[in-house]
Design an enzyme around this catalytic site. Structure first.
Site, PDB file in Angstrom:
ATOM      1  N   ARG A  34       0.912  -1.189  -0.078  1.00 55.15           N
ATOM      2  CA  ARG A  34      -0.041  -0.045  -0.054  1.00 55.15           C
ATOM      3  C   ARG A  34       1.003   1.252  -0.166  1.00 55.15           C
ATOM      4  O   ARG A  34       1.328   1.566   0.879  1.00 55.15           O
ATOM      5  CB  ARG A  34      -1.073   0.038   1.110  1.00 55.15           C
ATOM      6  CG  ARG A  34      -2.006  -1.216   1.283  1.00 55.15           C
ATOM      7  CD  ARG A  34      -2.807  -0.761  -0.044  1.00 55.15           C
ATOM      8  NE  ARG A  34      -4.067  -1.743   0.037  1.00 55.15           N
ATOM      9  CZ  ARG A  34      -5.007  -1.692  -0.888  1.00 55.15           C
ATOM     10  NH1 ARG A  34      -4.797  -0.672  -1.874  1.00 55.15           N
ATOM     11  NH2 ARG A  34      -6.199  -2.347  -0.933  1.00 55.15           N
ATOM     12  N   ALA A  43     -10.180  -6.910  -2.630  1.00 59.36           N
ATOM     13  CA  ALA A  43     -11.413  -5.870  -2.583  1.00 59.36           C
ATOM     14  C   ALA A  43     -11.188  -4.942  -3.963  1.00 59.36           C
ATOM     15  O   ALA A  43      -9.902  -5.020  -4.181  1.00 59.36           O
ATOM     16  CB  ALA A  43     -11.416  -5.262  -1.451  1.00 59.36           C
ATOM     17  N   GLU A  47      -1.755  -0.724 -12.180  1.00 56.03           N
ATOM     18  CA  GLU A  47      -0.115  -0.122 -12.373  1.00 56.03           C
ATOM     19  C   GLU A  47       0.220   0.317 -10.827  1.00 56.03           C
ATOM     20  O   GLU A  47       1.508  -0.066 -10.592  1.00 56.03           O
ATOM     21  CB  GLU A  47       0.300   0.821 -13.033  1.00 56.03           C
ATOM     22  CG  GLU A  47      -0.289   2.363 -12.560  1.00 56.03           C
ATOM     23  CD  GLU A  47       0.343   3.450 -13.547  1.00 56.03           C
ATOM     24  OE1 GLU A  47       0.617   4.369 -13.193  1.00 56.03           O
ATOM     25  OE2 GLU A  47       0.163   3.299 -14.961  1.00 56.03           O
TER      26      GLU A  47
END
Length: 173
Positions: free
Chosen positions: A56, A68, A131
């Site tokens: 992340r 998700a 990406e």
């Protein structure tokens, strides 16, 4: 009238709106406008949950999460769940059960997350991720995931809430 302050990936925007609250007070409120998302618990025949270990960039760290993704404009939640499951994990599912909804950031965002449990998994060719996505697919038992939640190894709110909701509804042992 909404004023767009910033647009991201054609689907998410930051807007500002003058509004009157139920108590009569007038304010200018800033909202993250989001088309919604699907959150999926993929459950294998042997009761393993397929998870994504994903980098992340906003947090600059790896997170263990259920698959998700954001709904495309005009896409319904089930179609989003089907698409995201295959894109992120390389699985399709024969059966989806809706588990309800989450409102993850009600104070600043209009996003609604639609929760699903997916069963009858079949391995497919994994689609290319976005990406900005770096994903490893892993599987765990519910006991292992619960232990990781307790220890703080899993901190993702949608993952914790979706697993708990599925357990409360009798879908996970």
């Amino acid at each position: 009238m909404n004023r767009t302050i910033h647009q991201w990936k054609k689907t998410v925007s930051l807007t500002e709106q003058d509004m009157e609250l139920p108590n009569g007070k007038s304010i200018t409120h800033t909202t993250i406008v989001h088309p919604g998302a699907a959150v999926i618990i993929p459950l294998t025949e042997d009761n393993q949950i397929v998870m994504v270990y994903q980098y992340r960039p906003s947090l600059r760290k790896w997170m263990l999460e259920v698959p998700a993704g954001t709904m495309e404009l005009g896409e319904n939640p089930l179609n989003c769940a089907e698409r995201e499951l295959e894109e992120e994990t390389g699985y399709s599912a024969e059966h989806y059960t809706a588990l309800g909804q989450l409102t993850p950031m009600a104070g600043m965002c209009d996003e609604i997350q639609h929760l699903f449990i997916a069963k009858g998994l079949n391995k497919t060719a994994r689609y290319e991720c976005d990406e900005d996505e770096i994903i490893e697919v892993r599987s765990y038992s519910i006991a292992e995931l619960e232990s990781m939640i307790v220890s703080g190894e899993i901190t993702d709110s949608k993952t914790i809430a979706c697993l708990y909701k599925a357990k409360l509804c009798g879908h996970l042992d």
